[in-house]
Design a protein around this motif. Structure first.
Motif, PDB file in Angstrom:
ATOM      1  N   GLY A   2       0.641  -0.941  -0.075  1.00 43.89           N
ATOM      2  CA  GLY A   2       0.377   0.023   0.116  1.00 43.89           C
ATOM      3  C   GLY A   2       0.402   1.190  -0.089  1.00 43.89           C
ATOM      4  O   GLY A   2       0.054   2.559  -0.770  1.00 43.89           O
ATOM      5  N   PHE A  20       3.261   2.572  -2.230  1.00 39.74           N
ATOM      6  CA  PHE A  20       3.310   2.730  -3.634  1.00 39.74           C
ATOM      7  C   PHE A  20       2.458   3.513  -3.810  1.00 39.74           C
ATOM      8  O   PHE A  20       1.934   4.632  -4.225  1.00 39.74           O
ATOM      9  CB  PHE A  20       3.803   1.204  -4.067  1.00 39.74           C
ATOM     10  CG  PHE A  20       4.989   0.861  -3.984  1.00 39.74           C
ATOM     11  CD1 PHE A  20       6.486   1.437  -4.446  1.00 39.74           C
ATOM     12  CD2 PHE A  20       5.170  -0.482  -3.339  1.00 39.74           C
ATOM     13  CE1 PHE A  20       7.295   1.204  -3.456  1.00 39.74           C
ATOM     14  CE2 PHE A  20       6.401  -1.239  -3.063  1.00 39.74           C
ATOM     15  CZ  PHE A  20       7.599  -0.287  -3.176  1.00 39.74           C
ATOM     16  N   PRO A  21       1.641   2.912  -3.594  1.00 38.61           N
ATOM     17  CA  PRO A  21       0.259   4.061  -4.112  1.00 38.61           C
ATOM     18  C   PRO A  21      -0.103   4.949  -3.234  1.00 38.61           C
ATOM     19  O   PRO A  21      -0.599   6.639  -3.656  1.00 38.61           O
ATOM     20  CB  PRO A  21      -1.360   3.404  -4.485  1.00 38.61           C
ATOM     21  CG  PRO A  21      -0.804   1.986  -3.621  1.00 38.61           C
ATOM     22  CD  PRO A  21       0.622   1.741  -3.600  1.00 38.61           C
ATOM     23  N   TYR A  24       2.393   7.937  -4.526  1.00 43.24           N
ATOM     24  CA  TYR A  24       1.631   8.393  -5.828  1.00 43.24           C
ATOM     25  C   TYR A  24       0.552   9.432  -5.222  1.00 43.24           C
ATOM     26  O   TYR A  24       0.615  10.397  -6.304  1.00 43.24           O
ATOM     27  CB  TYR A  24       1.139   7.534  -6.664  1.00 43.24           C
ATOM     28  CG  TYR A  24       0.347   7.660  -7.513  1.00 43.24           C
ATOM     29  CD1 TYR A  24       1.117   8.236  -8.893  1.00 43.24           C
ATOM     30  CD2 TYR A  24      -1.067   8.147  -8.090  1.00 43.24           C
ATOM     31  CE1 TYR A  24       1.323   8.528 -10.374  1.00 43.24           C
ATOM     32  CE2 TYR A  24      -0.697   8.356  -9.049  1.00 43.24           C
ATOM     33  CZ  TYR A  24      -0.833   8.956 -10.591  1.00 43.24           C
ATOM     34  OH  TYR A  24      -1.406   9.115 -11.264  1.00 43.24           O
ATOM     35  N   LEU A  25      -0.452   8.864  -4.528  1.00 42.06           N
ATOM     36  CA  LEU A  25      -1.661   9.250  -4.309  1.00 42.06           C
ATOM     37  C   LEU A  25      -0.962  11.383  -3.930  1.00 42.06           C
ATOM     38  O   LEU A  25      -1.713  11.934  -4.130  1.00 42.06           O
ATOM     39  CB  LEU A  25      -2.439   9.024  -2.792  1.00 42.06           C
ATOM     40  CG  LEU A  25      -3.227   7.468  -3.842  1.00 42.06           C
ATOM     41  CD1 LEU A  25      -4.276   6.682  -3.361  1.00 42.06           C
ATOM     42  CD2 LEU A  25      -4.392   8.799  -4.703  1.00 42.06           C
ATOM     43  N   ASN A  67       0.538  12.970  -6.639  1.00 40.79           N
ATOM     44  CA  ASN A  67       0.016  13.238  -7.278  1.00 40.79           C
ATOM     45  C   ASN A  67      -1.288  14.771  -6.743  1.00 40.79           C
ATOM     46  O   ASN A  67      -1.439  15.472  -7.831  1.00 40.79           O
ATOM     47  CB  ASN A  67      -1.498  12.669  -8.069  1.00 40.79           C
ATOM     48  CG  ASN A  67      -2.206  12.868  -8.800  1.00 40.79           C
ATOM     49  OD1 ASN A  67      -2.516  12.490  -9.241  1.00 40.79           O
ATOM     50  ND2 ASN A  67      -3.392  13.150  -8.265  1.00 40.79           N
ATOM     51  N   ASN A  76      -9.695   6.675 -11.783  1.00 40.40           N
ATOM     52  CA  ASN A  76      -8.574   5.457 -10.902  1.00 40.40           C
ATOM     53  C   ASN A  76      -8.408   6.241 -10.296  1.00 40.40           C
ATOM     54  O   ASN A  76      -8.217   5.346  -9.392  1.00 40.40           O
ATOM     55  CB  ASN A  76      -7.413   6.444 -12.688  1.00 40.40           C
ATOM     56  CG  ASN A  76      -7.773   5.512 -14.296  1.00 40.40           C
ATOM     57  OD1 ASN A  76      -8.645   4.715 -14.201  1.00 40.40           O
ATOM     58  ND2 ASN A  76      -7.141   6.515 -15.241  1.00 40.40           N
ATOM     59  N   LEU A  77      -8.565   7.038  -9.652  1.00 41.11           N
ATOM     60  CA  LEU A  77      -8.220   7.706  -8.481  1.00 41.11           C
ATOM     61  C   LEU A  77      -8.593   7.001  -7.393  1.00 41.11           C
ATOM     62  O   LEU A  77      -8.080   6.390  -6.326  1.00 41.11           O
ATOM     63  CB  LEU A  77      -7.280   9.302  -8.608  1.00 41.11           C
ATOM     64  CG  LEU A  77      -6.597  10.444  -9.192  1.00 41.11           C
ATOM     65  CD1 LEU A  77      -6.733  11.363  -9.423  1.00 41.11           C
ATOM     66  CD2 LEU A  77      -5.096   9.558  -8.166  1.00 41.11           C
ATOM     67  N   LEU A  87      -8.023   3.444  -6.703  1.00 43.18           N
ATOM     68  CA  LEU A  87      -6.881   3.235  -5.968  1.00 43.18           C
ATOM     69  C   LEU A  87      -6.898   4.356  -4.478  1.00 43.18           C
ATOM     70  O   LEU A  87      -5.991   3.082  -3.604  1.00 43.18           O
ATOM     71  CB  LEU A  87      -5.729   4.192  -6.744  1.00 43.18           C
ATOM     72  CG  LEU A  87      -4.303   3.990  -6.533  1.00 43.18           C
ATOM     73  CD1 LEU A  87      -3.356   2.193  -6.887  1.00 43.18           C
ATOM     74  CD2 LEU A  87      -2.766   5.533  -6.921  1.00 43.18           C
ATOM     75  N   THR A 104      -5.782   1.290  -1.400  1.00 38.46           N
ATOM     76  CA  THR A 104      -4.995   1.078  -0.383  1.00 38.46           C
ATOM     77  C   THR A 104      -5.840   1.419   0.622  1.00 38.46           C
ATOM     78  O   THR A 104      -4.442   0.978   1.630  1.00 38.46           O
ATOM     79  CB  THR A 104      -4.330   2.200  -0.703  1.00 38.46           C
ATOM     80  OG1 THR A 104      -3.943   2.591  -2.114  1.00 38.46           O
ATOM     81  CG2 THR A 104      -4.024   3.298  -0.566  1.00 38.46           C
ATOM     82  N   PRO A 156      -6.657  -3.520 -11.751  1.00 38.29           N
ATOM     83  CA  PRO A 156      -5.745  -1.963 -12.135  1.00 38.29           C
ATOM     84  C   PRO A 156      -4.259  -3.150 -11.476  1.00 38.29           C
ATOM     85  O   PRO A 156      -3.541  -2.047 -11.766  1.00 38.29           O
ATOM     86  CB  PRO A 156      -5.944  -1.942 -10.451  1.00 38.29           C
ATOM     87  CG  PRO A 156      -7.467  -2.368 -10.226  1.00 38.29           C
ATOM     88  CD  PRO A 156      -7.602  -3.487 -11.062  1.00 38.29           C
ATOM     89  N   GLY A 183      -1.470  -1.019 -13.926  1.00 33.69           N
ATOM     90  CA  GLY A 183      -0.662  -1.081 -14.077  1.00 33.69           C
ATOM     91  C   GLY A 183       0.836  -0.851 -14.681  1.00 33.69           C
ATOM     92  O   GLY A 183       1.902  -0.191 -14.942  1.00 33.69           O
TER      93      GLY A 183
END
Length: 312
Positions: free
Chosen positions: A120, A122-123, A126-127, A130, A141-142, A145, A149, A180, A184
């Protein structure tokens, strides 16, 4: 239910084994025969299904594979004391708890929270990056994700997360969870140029005669990471088809080689078996040994066919 002494996991594996057949609904040759498809826009001509799916060599190879499917699975029947028959109460079996000291390494991993936390992370990174860049601007998509997560962090282990999902959505859980992840992988392989590198490596060692064989092998390799046939064709197909045209290779054979490669490694890439396994109440480990054997046998048949065609 009626055939006593039938090993149910073997039956399910054999049913999945038939998925390798590139039949009338095979998307790659159908797209190649459809006016206005993206390959035509790249300057490649339409290829009718009479030259691909319904060519004499493809029909003969398909018949051989169907016959061998029966022979191979018939001869993999386990001894009588190892047979597991179908049970309607398979889904209702009480959960068997295994003491931690008796768990295998894989079982310890799937019952550990740290794996959830690591996966968890890594996302989560990214979140954070972002949202700091674009603000709290959501899209589909978000949202997917975010919930993936949260699901990881709010459950005690990968096994616990999967059980919760199974209770919520049943037999389709594997597809919904893995889509998903494979999207990825597809994105990373495409954006990094890895798909292009793999494809070009096979192109460089090919001749006009051997190119369909190497197309089959390269498609089988990439399919392990991008199991969507249409998605893989859109990413890898233009490279292979342009190379086939430049080398003077047989275009219909190249198209079918790609299609067969996409189906071939599905046997050891259980993504498409997940709905079947969910309905049957089995796990991938119950059928994977049989599928590996069938992957080897079918790979020899398909590769052998393209070797023979290279001399014709």
């Amino acid at each position: 239910k009626k055939v006593k002494g039938l090993h149910f996991p073997l039956l399910v594996a054999a049913a999945y084994g038939g998925e390798i057949i590139r039949g009338p609904s095979s998307s790659i040759p159908l797209v190649s025969a459809t006016p206005g498809n993206f390959m035509e826009k790249l300057g490649l001509p339409l290829t009718p299904v009479g030259d691909t799916l319904y060519s004499s060599w493809n029909l003969v190879m398909t018949a051989i594979i169907v016959i061998m499917l029966f022979i191979v699975y018939f001869n993999m029947k386990p001894p009588a004391n190892e047979i597991v028959e179908y049970s309607e109460k398979e889904q209702e079996k009480p959960e068997i708890r295994i003491a931690k000291k008796d768990m295998t390494f894989a079982e310890r991993l799937e019952n550990s929270y740290w794996l959830n936390a690591l996966f968890g992370l890594f996302p989560l990174i990214y979140l954070g990056a972002n949202f700091s860049k674009i603000g709290f601007d959501l899209n589909l998509n978000l949202v997917i994700l975010i919930f993936l997560t949260l699901g990881l962090y709010l459950h005690s282990s990968p096994n616990g997360f999967l059980k919760a999902v199974a209770q919520g959505i049943g037999a389709s859980r594997g597809i919904i969870l893995q889509f998903p992840l494979y999207a990825g992988m597809s994105g990373m392989m495409t954006a990094s140029g890895l798909v292009d590198m793999i494809s070009m490596w096979f192109v460089e060692i090919s001749t006009a005669h051997t190119f369909p064989l190497y197309t089959f092998l390269s498609a089988g390799l990439v399919n392990i990471f991008i199991p969507s046939g249409g998605g893989q064709w859109a990413i890898q197909g233009p490279i292979m088809m342009k190379a086939a045209e430049a080398l003077g290779a047989n275009i219909p054979q190249t198209i079918m080689a790609f299609a067969w490669g996409d189906g071939w490694t599905n046997q050891i890439q259980p993504f498409w078996a997940l709905p079947l396994l969910g309905v049957a109440g089995l796990s991938a480990r119950d059928i994977m040994g049989y599928c590996v054997i069938w992957t080897i046998v079918s790979g020899v048949i398909i590769s052998g066919t393209f070797v023979i065609l290279s001399f014709m």
